[in-house]
Design a protein around this motif. Sequence first.
Motif, PDB file in Angstrom:
ATOM      1  N   LYS A  39     -22.293  81.943 -66.742  1.00 12.58           N
ATOM      2  CA  LYS A  39     -21.992  82.983 -65.748  1.00 12.58           C
ATOM      3  C   LYS A  39     -20.719  83.725 -66.139  1.00 12.58           C
ATOM      4  O   LYS A  39     -19.694  83.125 -66.408  1.00 12.58           O
TER       5      LYS A  39
ATOM      6  N   ILE B 167     -17.427  77.497 -60.820  1.00 17.53           N
ATOM      7  CA  ILE B 167     -18.500  78.374 -61.312  1.00 17.53           C
ATOM      8  C   ILE B 167     -18.873  77.996 -62.735  1.00 17.53           C
ATOM      9  O   ILE B 167     -20.053  77.824 -63.072  1.00 17.53           O
TER      10      ILE B 167
ATOM     11  N   MET C 150     -18.128  77.125 -52.466  1.00 17.46           N
ATOM     12  CA  MET C 150     -19.175  77.014 -53.482  1.00 17.46           C
ATOM     13  C   MET C 150     -20.540  76.791 -52.843  1.00 17.46           C
ATOM     14  O   MET C 150     -21.555  77.319 -53.318  1.00 17.46           O
TER      15      MET C 150
ATOM     16  N   PHE D 111     -22.177  80.348 -53.340  1.00 14.89           N
ATOM     17  CA  PHE D 111     -22.939  80.190 -54.577  1.00 14.89           C
ATOM     18  C   PHE D 111     -24.092  79.183 -54.462  1.00 14.89           C
ATOM     19  O   PHE D 111     -24.776  78.917 -55.445  1.00 14.89           O
TER      20      PHE D 111
END
Length: 418
Positions: free
Chosen positions: A81, A74, A409, A413
């Motif tokens: 973030k 991330i 991921m 995301f």
Amino acid sequence: MNKIISAFYLLGLWVYGAILRIAALFHPKAKLLCNGRKETWQKLKTYDNSKPCVWIHAASLGEFEQGRPIIEAIKKHNPDKKVVLTFYSPSGYEVRKNYNLANLICYLPADGPSNASQFIDAINPEKVIFVKYEFWHFFLAETKKRNIPLYGISMIFREQQPFFAKGLYGGWFIDMLKKFTHIYVQDKKSAELLDSIAISNHSTVGDTRFDRVKKVVESCGDVEIAQKFVSNADFVMVAGSSWEPDENVYMPYINNSSNNIKLIVATHEVHRERVEKLKSTISVKSFFFTNPPADPENYNVMIVDTIGLLTTIYKYGQIAYVGGGFGKGIHNTLEPAAYGMPVIFGPKHKKFKEALDLIDCGGGFCVTTQEEFEKLINSLRNDETKFNAARKAAGDYVAQMCGATDVIMSEVFKINQL
């Protein structure tokens, strides 16, 4: 009926909380948990929640290591973030409370409808990730109520868990699983168990901890003393996280100089009394890592009397012995396996999936006596085909289990790391 069970659950939480507060008067770990939960609310008063965060919850240190690859990914792709990291256990929080990639690190407050609502208000999560096997009813319910995407990662399920109990009790736990947007499980067995209770929002991707281990192993540097020590060796065994009962199994073999084997041993505890006692049991030439001789290559045993080197030290061996198997349970077998090392350990390994997997694939071996150890290591040393097969099996096992982080991921995301 679910409301009645929830009421009993809430009563149980209250009783547990009362017992915990009493225990905190006498037990250091209970005191840390009680005080830590109070500190959480103080931290939240100054936390800036104007931007949404990703909230990751890990029970303890092992679960943190499974969540860590996600946090790192991330931050790699979106450094701004915010990440909120919560722990249940002091064993995890106290070690990682200063982890620099999380914007807020705290204890998870006690489960309950009010705490769940206040906590989620305070951190403002846009996504929630629970690691491996933490299931807190009211936190999950509040997350679902607010339509915040909720994911379980590196999860593993067993038939003995309450999700698979019959009747209303099992149904109440199944209802918690239904609150997850998606569950990423480690193995096929877990997926089959979820299918058996009509939970379909899952996929089998492996364990993110393998990605972490692979990354750590690939980034390891060199240790000059270890390089010199093994420079003229025919065969080197690395004993990691070793305890005295482990040494009773393998040290007689090492002490027999005719076996022509070198040993690097890193004890689980490195205080002076412990390592001095270990040295007194060694009859061949030995030295401490922190006080090396001018000619380490002429010694048989190197005792690593400091912490933080074990992962790198494994690279200098041909075979690993992982300690703890004659106590509460074995320590980390993944690091030596990631180097393609056959891994030997004691009998207390049944609760460790990776150890069972290594045995199944031929990369891991259990010994219970000195005689079994000697027979095993001689067979591996004297049979090149068997030894190479074991090395390949261990390395292939880790390689095949990697990739969970990339899948998560990509799906959660929308970030493609490949």
